[in-house]
Scaffold this motif. Structure first.
Motif, PDB file in Angstrom:
ATOM      1  N   VAL A  56       2.456  11.198 -20.490  1.00 50.49           N
ATOM      2  CA  VAL A  56       3.193  10.376 -19.958  1.00 50.49           C
ATOM      3  C   VAL A  56       4.173  10.108 -19.687  1.00 50.49           C
ATOM      4  O   VAL A  56       4.802   8.599 -20.207  1.00 50.49           O
ATOM      5  N   GLY A  57       5.437  11.039 -20.603  1.00 48.08           N
ATOM      6  CA  GLY A  57       6.538  10.761 -20.552  1.00 48.08           C
ATOM      7  C   GLY A  57       7.173  10.802 -21.760  1.00 48.08           C
ATOM      8  O   GLY A  57       8.865   9.782 -22.276  1.00 48.08           O
ATOM      9  N   ALA A  58       6.201  11.296 -22.883  1.00 44.27           N
ATOM     10  CA  ALA A  58       7.548  11.498 -23.756  1.00 44.27           C
ATOM     11  C   ALA A  58       8.992  11.478 -24.006  1.00 44.27           C
ATOM     12  O   ALA A  58       9.907  11.451 -24.203  1.00 44.27           O
ATOM     13  N   GLN A  59       8.620  13.095 -23.036  1.00 46.57           N
ATOM     14  CA  GLN A  59      10.044  13.728 -23.600  1.00 46.57           C
ATOM     15  C   GLN A  59      11.284  13.024 -22.714  1.00 46.57           C
ATOM     16  O   GLN A  59      12.632  12.735 -22.972  1.00 46.57           O
ATOM     17  N   GLN A  60      11.037  12.286 -21.909  1.00 46.68           N
ATOM     18  CA  GLN A  60      12.085  11.114 -21.524  1.00 46.68           C
ATOM     19  C   GLN A  60      11.971  10.006 -22.365  1.00 46.68           C
ATOM     20  O   GLN A  60      13.807   9.389 -22.503  1.00 46.68           O
ATOM     21  N   VAL A  61      11.473   9.519 -23.066  1.00 47.83           N
ATOM     22  CA  VAL A  61      11.218   8.294 -23.802  1.00 47.83           C
ATOM     23  C   VAL A  61      12.688   8.838 -24.775  1.00 47.83           C
ATOM     24  O   VAL A  61      13.714   8.671 -25.873  1.00 47.83           O
ATOM     25  N   VAL A  62      12.229  10.481 -25.361  1.00 42.15           N
ATOM     26  CA  VAL A  62      13.322  10.988 -26.446  1.00 42.15           C
ATOM     27  C   VAL A  62      14.557  11.163 -25.626  1.00 42.15           C
ATOM     28  O   VAL A  62      15.428  10.848 -26.689  1.00 42.15           O
ATOM     29  N   GLU A  63      14.660  11.201 -24.340  1.00 39.34           N
ATOM     30  CA  GLU A  63      16.113  11.609 -23.728  1.00 39.34           C
ATOM     31  C   GLU A  63      16.463  10.564 -23.912  1.00 39.34           C
ATOM     32  O   GLU A  63      17.979  10.260 -23.768  1.00 39.34           O
ATOM     33  N   ALA A  64      16.034   8.921 -23.459  1.00 38.83           N
ATOM     34  CA  ALA A  64      16.654   8.312 -23.384  1.00 38.83           C
ATOM     35  C   ALA A  64      17.434   7.983 -24.675  1.00 38.83           C
ATOM     36  O   ALA A  64      18.165   7.595 -24.760  1.00 38.83           O
ATOM     37  N   PHE A  65      16.540   7.961 -25.598  1.00 39.25           N
ATOM     38  CA  PHE A  65      17.296   7.912 -27.144  1.00 39.25           C
ATOM     39  C   PHE A  65      18.878   8.448 -27.241  1.00 39.25           C
ATOM     40  O   PHE A  65      19.359   7.725 -28.141  1.00 39.25           O
ATOM     41  N   GLU A  66      18.445   9.615 -27.390  1.00 34.33           N
ATOM     42  CA  GLU A  66      19.955  10.605 -27.394  1.00 34.33           C
ATOM     43  C   GLU A  66      20.544  10.353 -26.864  1.00 34.33           C
ATOM     44  O   GLU A  66      22.338  10.111 -27.056  1.00 34.33           O
ATOM     45  N   ASN A  67      20.820   9.433 -25.388  1.00 42.43           N
ATOM     46  CA  ASN A  67      21.753   9.334 -24.338  1.00 42.43           C
ATOM     47  C   ASN A  67      22.372   7.662 -25.056  1.00 42.43           C
ATOM     48  O   ASN A  67      23.553   8.184 -25.444  1.00 42.43           O
ATOM     49  N   PRO A  96      16.779   1.734 -23.940  1.00 39.70           N
ATOM     50  CA  PRO A  96      18.531   0.796 -24.222  1.00 39.70           C
ATOM     51  C   PRO A  96      18.217  -0.270 -24.969  1.00 39.70           C
ATOM     52  O   PRO A  96      19.022  -0.801 -25.909  1.00 39.70           O
ATOM     53  N   ALA A  97      16.860  -1.435 -25.152  1.00 34.17           N
ATOM     54  CA  ALA A  97      16.476  -2.366 -25.698  1.00 34.17           C
ATOM     55  C   ALA A  97      16.412  -2.632 -26.769  1.00 34.17           C
ATOM     56  O   ALA A  97      16.911  -3.000 -28.220  1.00 34.17           O
ATOM     57  N   ILE A  98      15.751  -1.301 -27.328  1.00 35.49           N
ATOM     58  CA  ILE A  98      15.661  -1.154 -28.439  1.00 35.49           C
ATOM     59  C   ILE A  98      17.221  -0.246 -29.174  1.00 35.49           C
ATOM     60  O   ILE A  98      17.074  -0.857 -30.479  1.00 35.49           O
ATOM     61  N   VAL A  99      17.006   0.224 -28.493  1.00 33.13           N
ATOM     62  CA  VAL A  99      18.956   0.962 -29.449  1.00 33.13           C
ATOM     63  C   VAL A  99      20.028  -0.122 -29.621  1.00 33.13           C
ATOM     64  O   VAL A  99      20.182  -0.541 -30.631  1.00 33.13           O
ATOM     65  N   THR A 113       3.912   0.723 -28.810  1.00 32.00           N
ATOM     66  CA  THR A 113       3.136   1.560 -28.050  1.00 32.00           C
ATOM     67  C   THR A 113       3.691   1.308 -27.264  1.00 32.00           C
ATOM     68  O   THR A 113       4.372   0.586 -26.336  1.00 32.00           O
ATOM     69  N   HIS A 114       2.992   2.590 -25.784  1.00 30.21           N
ATOM     70  CA  HIS A 114       3.716   2.253 -24.364  1.00 30.21           C
ATOM     71  C   HIS A 114       4.763   2.101 -24.309  1.00 30.21           C
ATOM     72  O   HIS A 114       5.396   1.825 -23.261  1.00 30.21           O
ATOM     73  N   VAL A 115       5.513   2.760 -24.590  1.00 26.86           N
ATOM     74  CA  VAL A 115       6.768   2.766 -24.593  1.00 26.86           C
ATOM     75  C   VAL A 115       7.682   4.112 -24.180  1.00 26.86           C
ATOM     76  O   VAL A 115       6.806   4.902 -23.110  1.00 26.86           O
ATOM     77  N   GLU A 116       8.259   3.701 -22.517  1.00 26.16           N
ATOM     78  CA  GLU A 116       8.164   3.877 -21.805  1.00 26.16           C
ATOM     79  C   GLU A 116       9.898   4.215 -21.543  1.00 26.16           C
ATOM     80  O   GLU A 116      11.146   3.731 -22.631  1.00 26.16           O
ATOM     81  N   ALA A 117      10.797   5.254 -21.363  1.00 26.98           N
ATOM     82  CA  ALA A 117      11.967   5.767 -21.244  1.00 26.98           C
ATOM     83  C   ALA A 117      13.138   4.222 -20.857  1.00 26.98           C
ATOM     84  O   ALA A 117      13.946   3.646 -21.693  1.00 26.98           O
TER      85      ALA A 117
END
Ligand code: FES
Length: 156
Positions: free
Chosen positions: A88-99, A147-150, A139-143
């Motif tokens: 469901v997109g965990a890699q996109q979530v990781v990349e969003a955090f990396e960015n 930004p709001a979490i960061v 839960t259910h975190v999307e990319a």
């Protein structure tokens, strides 16, 4: 090692009369809670307190994701990248955090605020993608949520 930590480790050791090996995990948890991470000196002190070798204690510490063998930031973000989250997109979530943080998974942001890790299953597969922020699950975190979490973590 502080006297309080030493006493707490001895109390754990007392729960396992058959051998101090079983007290290594709780001792490491206590030591990390006090120091924030497990430096070689802390590993040696834990080993001494339990009459174990530093190599044995380090082998335990390095096996479990929960132990930090390097300093971490004020906040710890762990993104599950295992199967249920990956689909469901965990890699996109990781990349969003990396960015957002300007660091790669496994690193700490330059301001020392956030350590980002990609981890194995966090046991919340039905709520994928799971992101643990300072050990509290989101839960259910999307990319798009990242930004709001960061921003939240940088503001604290
Ligand atoms: S696969 Fe992500 S929580 Fe289990």
């Amino acid at each position: 090692m502080t006297p309080n930590l030493y006493e707490a480790i001895q109390a754990e050791r007392g729960k396992y009369p058959a051998g101090s090996e079983s007290a290594v995990l709780p001792a490491l948890r206590l030591a990390q809670a006090e120091h924030g991470w497990l430096s070689p000196d802390v590993i040696r002190e834990v080993a001494d307190a339990l009459d174990e070798t530093p190599a044995y204690v380090k082998s335990i510490a390095s096996f479990y994701d929960q132990f930090h063998l390097a300093p971490i930031g004020e906040h710890l973000v762990e993104v599950c990248t295992n199967v249920s989250c990956a689909v469901v997109g965990a890699q996109q979530v990781v990349e969003a955090f990396e960015n957002g943080l300007g660091c790669r998974a496994g690193e700490t942001s330059a301001d020392g605020k956030v350590t980002l890790r990609a981890v194995e299953c966090l046991g919340g597969c039905g709520w994928a993608t799971i992101v643990a922020v300072d050990h509290h699950y989101r839960t259910h975190v999307e990319a798009d949520d990242v930004p709001a979490i960061v921003e939240e973590l940088r503001g604290t």
